[in-house]
Design a protein around this motif. Structure first.
Motif, mmCIF file in Angstrom:
data_model
loop_
_atom_site.group_PDB
_atom_site.id
_atom_site.type_symbol
_atom_site.label_atom_id
_atom_site.label_comp_id
_atom_site.label_asym_id
_atom_site.label_seq_id
_atom_site.Cartn_x
_atom_site.Cartn_y
_atom_site.Cartn_z
ATOM 1 N N GLU A 20 0.834 -1.209 0.000
ATOM 2 C CA GLU A 20 0.000 0.000 0.000
ATOM 3 C C GLU A 20 0.868 1.258 0.000
ATOM 4 O O GLU A 20 0.583 2.210 -0.721
ATOM 5 N N GLY A 21 1.935 1.249 0.798
ATOM 6 C CA GLY A 21 2.840 2.392 0.842
ATOM 7 C C GLY A 21 3.563 2.589 -0.471
ATOM 8 O O GLY A 21 3.757 3.728 -0.930
ATOM 9 N N LEU A 22 3.972 1.480 -1.086
ATOM 10 C CA LEU A 22 4.644 1.535 -2.382
ATOM 11 C C LEU A 22 3.717 2.143 -3.429
ATOM 12 O O LEU A 22 4.107 3.036 -4.186
ATOM 13 N N LEU A 23 2.465 1.682 -3.472
ATOM 14 C CA LEU A 23 1.504 2.200 -4.445
ATOM 15 C C LEU A 23 1.228 3.689 -4.221
ATOM 16 O O LEU A 23 1.175 4.463 -5.186
ATOM 17 N N ALA A 24 1.074 4.087 -2.972
ATOM 18 C CA ALA A 24 0.818 5.504 -2.678
ATOM 19 C C ALA A 24 2.006 6.364 -3.093
ATOM 20 O O ALA A 24 1.831 7.432 -3.702
ATOM 21 N N LEU A 25 3.214 5.905 -2.783
ATOM 22 C CA LEU A 25 4.419 6.656 -3.144
ATOM 23 C C LEU A 25 4.544 6.785 -4.658
ATOM 24 O O LEU A 25 4.752 7.880 -5.184
ATOM 25 N N LEU A 26 4.421 5.665 -5.375
ATOM 26 C CA LEU A 26 4.563 5.693 -6.831
ATOM 27 C C LEU A 26 3.461 6.516 -7.489
ATOM 28 O O LEU A 26 3.709 7.235 -8.453
#
Length: 155
Positions: A20-26
């Motif tokens: 979830e953090g990866l998707l939000a960052l990207l």
């Protein structure tokens, strides 16, 4: 200032706070809808394992590099980004150097990536880290600049 830790994941987690953090960052860094990124990640993950290098602060993803094998000996550094609040702290450079070191250990001899002129900080970082511009291709956001780097091996 929060301490930053770095980690490597040999594959994309199926679910959870890292994904979830990866998707939000990207999504924020690449100005792309989360659903589109989720679809792209799922598609590429079916074709080849996705490797992740992460920068974390307080267990939150604040930087990443995502890549995969293009063909034997050739690696593709696909996606990356750093949270705006943490820019200017060499996080992207550290993640890139970790990725390239891992690629050398795995026997890759060439890394390819693409970027756009609008993301000049990434373009300049790639050039400073030894990439050469080898061409252009039509991309989703206009003309993409294709870069390659030959990895050096210690004898």
């Amino acid at each position: 200032m929060e301490p930053i830790t770095y980690s490597f994941l040999p594959e994309l987690p199926a679910a959870g706070p890292i994904r979830e953090g990866l998707l939000a960052l990207l999504s924020a860094a690449l100005e792309s809808p989360t659903a589109e990124l989720e679809s792209d990640l799922a598609y590429h993950q079916q074709r080849a394992p996705l490797h992740l290098w992460l920068a974390l602060a307080d267990e939150q993803v604040i930087g990443c590099k995502v890549g995969y094998e293009r063909k034997p000996g050739h690696y593709y550094s696909w996606l990356g980004g750093v949270d705006n609040r943490f820019r200017g702290r060499s996080i992207a450079r550290t993640l890139m150097q970790q990725q390239h070191g891992w690629c050398q250990q795995q026997g890759y001899h060439r890394i390819r990536t693409q970027t756009y002129n609008r993301w000049r900080a990434m373009l300049l970082l790639n050039l400073r880290e030894g990439f050469d511009i080898v061409g252009t291709v039509q991309g989703a956001h206009g003309l993409a600049i294709v870069l390659e780097k030959q990895l050096q091996y210690q004898l």
